[in-house]
Design a protein around this motif. Structure first.
Motif, PDB file in Angstrom:
ATOM      1  N   PHE A 120       0.670  -1.004  -0.071  1.00 46.84           N
ATOM      2  CA  PHE A 120      -0.312  -0.072   0.075  1.00 46.84           C
ATOM      3  C   PHE A 120       1.080   1.048   0.087  1.00 46.84           C
ATOM      4  CE2 PHE A 120      -3.117  -3.454   2.076  1.00 46.84           C
ATOM      5  CZ  PHE A 120      -4.015  -3.182   0.777  1.00 46.84           C
ATOM      6  N   GLY A 121       2.125   1.306  -0.573  1.00 38.10           N
ATOM      7  CA  GLY A 121       2.955   2.125  -0.649  1.00 38.10           C
ATOM      8  C   GLY A 121       2.845   3.034   1.252  1.00 38.10           C
ATOM      9  N   ILE A 122       3.466   2.204   2.235  1.00 38.37           N
ATOM     10  CA  ILE A 122       2.963   3.546   3.483  1.00 38.37           C
ATOM     11  C   ILE A 122       4.323   2.374   3.836  1.00 38.37           C
ATOM     12  CG2 ILE A 122       1.717   3.239   5.552  1.00 38.37           C
ATOM     13  CD1 ILE A 122      -0.578   2.504   3.621  1.00 38.37           C
ATOM     14  N   THR A 123       4.943   3.765   4.879  1.00 33.85           N
ATOM     15  CA  THR A 123       6.065   3.156   5.971  1.00 33.85           C
ATOM     16  C   THR A 123       5.103   1.543   7.122  1.00 33.85           C
ATOM     17  OG1 THR A 123       6.379   4.871   7.512  1.00 33.85           O
ATOM     18  CG2 THR A 123       6.813   4.804   5.170  1.00 33.85           C
ATOM     19  N   GLU A 124       6.403   1.185   7.513  1.00 32.20           N
ATOM     20  CA  GLU A 124       5.752   0.567   8.348  1.00 32.20           C
ATOM     21  C   GLU A 124       5.705   1.320   9.165  1.00 32.20           C
ATOM     22  OE1 GLU A 124       9.007  -2.390   8.990  1.00 32.20           O
ATOM     23  OE2 GLU A 124       9.055  -2.921   6.889  1.00 32.20           O
ATOM     24  N   ASN A 125       7.362   2.431   9.620  1.00 35.41           N
ATOM     25  CA  ASN A 125       6.200   3.121  11.190  1.00 35.41           C
ATOM     26  C   ASN A 125       4.713   3.522  10.870  1.00 35.41           C
ATOM     27  OD1 ASN A 125       8.752   2.277  12.441  1.00 35.41           O
ATOM     28  ND2 ASN A 125       9.605   4.891  11.628  1.00 35.41           N
TER      29      ASN A 125
END
Length: 706
Positions: free
Chosen positions: A42-47
């Motif tokens: 989803f193009g999101i950082t793990e943080n």
């Protein structure tokens, strides 16, 4: 903060919904359940995913404990697709509600309903949320009727199984977990923490109070896992499995401190068969318990009138019986037809002349050609014998003549049948469950156990219907006369009326203190008669409270008739029903001697016999000759008191003004109670009267004629 309405409007857009659905499908098809893969998809950082978890948006699994590796289920990935769309659209994390997935499902459900209602308009967009419904009222009712049986069966099956499992460990909390996903690995579940891996599950729950709950969850989990333990549904003794055979899919949840579980082979087998339809009909389970709006349906079919109403749940139970019987290699059902036969009047459950067919399985269409009134005229029929014997009537090998006597139009003759009384463990049977087969020996002991459980479901349904019908009787009369509870005593004044009448006498005395007023009251007197039925408690123990309630009413009616006939000179004479079998009579301007004579006349007039309807519940209920009982040795005891007005005035002014009237009223009723107790000690059937000279209660008898 941007409003929830704005989010709702955004999610209703066709292009937005299309993007979310694409991401959902891509997430399901391609994603692993690790946090790194979810972030990549989803193009999101793990943080950011961790932040959203802190906001409460996401709830990934952690099989290794609080510090374990995060694993995302398909449901969490679906929710992630929605959150990503909103973030990309410019919504802040604080704008997004934690239950955004529920809002999304509601919007999608409404879109599906719109497609159903308008099949030719496939391209129309949801530009607004409907105020109430997408379906018409009659469509709602039809759809609700279709789901009604499954809603009933699911909840009752889970409740009865839990009751059966917990019968030897009462007052405990217990649950059932039924994993509905074919991929669910039940054998890997060893701890409560492992339940989350099962995915979509049906849950039945039994509280310590006896209340039960039924719910569908995307994954079963507990906030505090240390409170419970998990057991597999299998034969066990004191918690130790008794067989090496494969375990059932169903899991049992118990409080951790609950005693070790013991389950017999018969309980496990019956449970397995009863729950099998829930695993096989997942779509019905979802339709009954899944997301979206649910119509409220309170079934209360009037099964006991001449209209012969059909009932969806009863017919559904008849179909379920045939299904639970299993099939042959040819695919044909082992059992041929199922009847549920009930009386036309629940107050006469054992009346052979009124037993009739109320429900049947759908494939038993041939039975509709039978005249219903003809079913109750043959005492040789097994359902009649079951009703009267209160035993299961099992015929494992029906002779050809016996089969054709019941149904002559079958393409294959009946070879075995079973008839079970519905209820009857603690009273008269409510009806009969009759199942037949064209096979010999078609009903094993296991089958009988299963059918007994179905009978309990029918019993609960019938009693629920009856109670719901009674709760809505005479609503107009309730509004018109809110003080009347028991309509059988509607024609009598109450204790409240008596208190009001006494206070109406006392108030003028309290307010008039002048000498002229006292002179006017000097010759006035008020008298009271109290009465109780002799040996009431022993009669109630012998005949039951219902019959004694009817006896009390008949005694009151007899007294009322005597008052109208012999007390014409006392137009204000009033009979009050106080409680149980106790009545009071108030006589204004009647001397003690006159009141004694009236009491004696009433004593003689109330002596038995009394012919009573043992089954009467309501005043307008028609009595049946066969339910009449004659009580012969009925007697009544009477207590008599009398008060000159000056004496009442004196007592009134011995008390503080604000308490004077209720104090005097209490003195009057207490004296009547004492008189009746003395009458009981005298053996009953007497008149006990206050005597001015002896200043005590005496047994009074009329003077002998010279």
């Amino acid at each position: 903060m941007r409003s929830k309405q704005s989010i709702q409007e955004h999610l209703q857009k066709e292009d937005v919904q299309e993007r979310i659905l694409q991401n959902i499908h891509r997430g399901r098809d391609e994603a692993t359940v690790t946090i790194s893969r979810a972030a990549e998809l989803f193009g999101i950082t793990e943080n950011k995913l961790r932040d959203w978890e802190e906001y409460g948006f996401l709830n990934p699994l952690r099989p290794g404990g609080p510090k374990g590796r995060r694993l995302y289920t398909p449901a969490e990935l679906d929710k992630l697709a929605i959150i990503r769309e909103l973030i990309n659209a410019g919504y802040a994390a604080s704008d997004i509600p934690a239950d955004i997935d529920k809002l999304w499902r509601t919007i999608r459900s409404l879109k599906e309903l719109d497609t159903i209602s308008n099949p030719t308009d496939q391209t129309s967009s949801l530009t607004h949320l409907p105020a109430v419904n997408e379906l018409s009222i009659n469509q709602h009712i039809a759809r609700g009727r279709d789901d009604l049986f499954w809603s009933f069966f699911i909840a009752r099956a889970l409740r009865l199984v839990l009751k059966l499992i917990c019968e030897d460990i009462p007052n405990t909390t217990a649950g059932l977990i039924l994993p509905l996903s074919p991929e669910a690995n039940v054998q890997a579940v060893r701890r409560v923490e492992d339940l989350e891996t099962l995915g979509e599950s049906l849950v039945g729950w039994l509280s310590q109070s006896g209340s039960s709950h039924t719910l569908l969850t995307s994954r079963p989990w507990f906030q505090y896992t240390s409170d419970f333990r998990v057991e597999h549904l299998q034969e066990m003794r004191v918690g130790i499995p008794q067989t090496s055979q494969g375990r059932d899919q169903t899991l049992i949840i118990l409080q951790r401190e609950t005693s070790p579980l013991t389950l017999s082979k018969e309980v496990v087998k019956t449970t397995h068969r009863l729950l099998e339809p829930l695993y096989a009909e997942v779509e019905h389970v979802r339709a009954s318990l899944g997301s979206g709006t649910r119509d409220s349906i309170d079934p209360a079919t009037d099964l006991y009138n001449s209209m012969n109403h059909e009932d969806t749940i009863l017919n559904g139970l008849a179909d379920m019986v045939i299904r639970l019987g299993g099939t042959l290699h040819s695919g044909q059902p082992r059992w041929r037809f199922c009847w549920i036969l009930l009386p036309r009047d629940i107050s006469q459950p054992a009346s052979m002349s009124h037993l009739t067919l109320r429900a049947q399985n759908q494939d038993a269409l041939y039975t509709t050609r039978l005249p219903l009134s003809g079913l109750d005229k043959h005492t040789s029929y097994p359902y009649i014998r079951a009703l009267y014997s209160r035993h299961i009537i099992y015929e494992p090998n029906i002779p050809a003549s016996g089969s054709q006597a019941i149904l002559r139009d079958l393409d294959a003759p009946l070879r075995s049948s079973i008839a079970m009384p519905i209820s009857g463990e603690d009273g008269l049977p409510l009806g009969v469950l009759h199942v037949a087969s064209h096979l010999r020996d078609a009903f094993t002991k296991d089958d009988q156990r299963l059918l007994r459980v179905i009978c309990r479901m029918v019993e609960e349904l019938l009693k629920t219907y009856w109670v719901r019908q009674q709760a809505t009787r005479h609503l107009g009369n309730m509004i018109k006369n809110p003080a009347v509870i028991d309509t059988l005593f509607e024609g009598f004044a109450s204790e409240y009326d008596f208190n009001q009448s006494v206070e109406g006498l006392l108030k003028p005395l309290q307010s008039n203190r002048s000498k002229g007023s006292k002179d006017k009251l000097a010759d006035k007197v008020v008298s009271f008669i109290a009465l109780d039925i002799d040996k009431y408690t022993s009669l109630a123990n012998k005949y039951g409270e219902r019959l004694l309630r009817n006896l009390t009413r008949e005694v009151g009616l007899r007294i009322q008739e005597q008052i109208r006939t012999f007390f014409k000179e006392y137009p204000e004479c009033q009979l009050y029903h106080i409680y149980a079998d106790r009545f009071f009579i108030l006589l204004k301007n009647t001397s003690l001697d006159q009141t004694r004579e009236h009491a004696e006349r009433l004593r003689i007039g109330t002596m038995g016999p009394y012919k009573l309807d043992a089954l009467r519940v309501f005043a307008d209920q028609q009595s049946r000759p066969e339910s009449l009982i004659e009580l012969t040795d009925i007697t009544v005891r009477f207590g008599v008191t009398s008060y000159p007005y000056p004496k009442l005035d004196e007592i009134l002014h011995e008390h503080a003004p604000e308490y004077a009237i209720p104090e005097v009223r209490s003195i009057i009723t207490s004296a009547l109670d004492v008189a009746l107790v003395k009458g009981q000690l005298e053996g009953g059937n007497v008149v006990i009267s206050w005597d001015y000279e002896q200043r005590n209660f005496i047994r009074w008898s009329p003077p002998k004629a010279r």
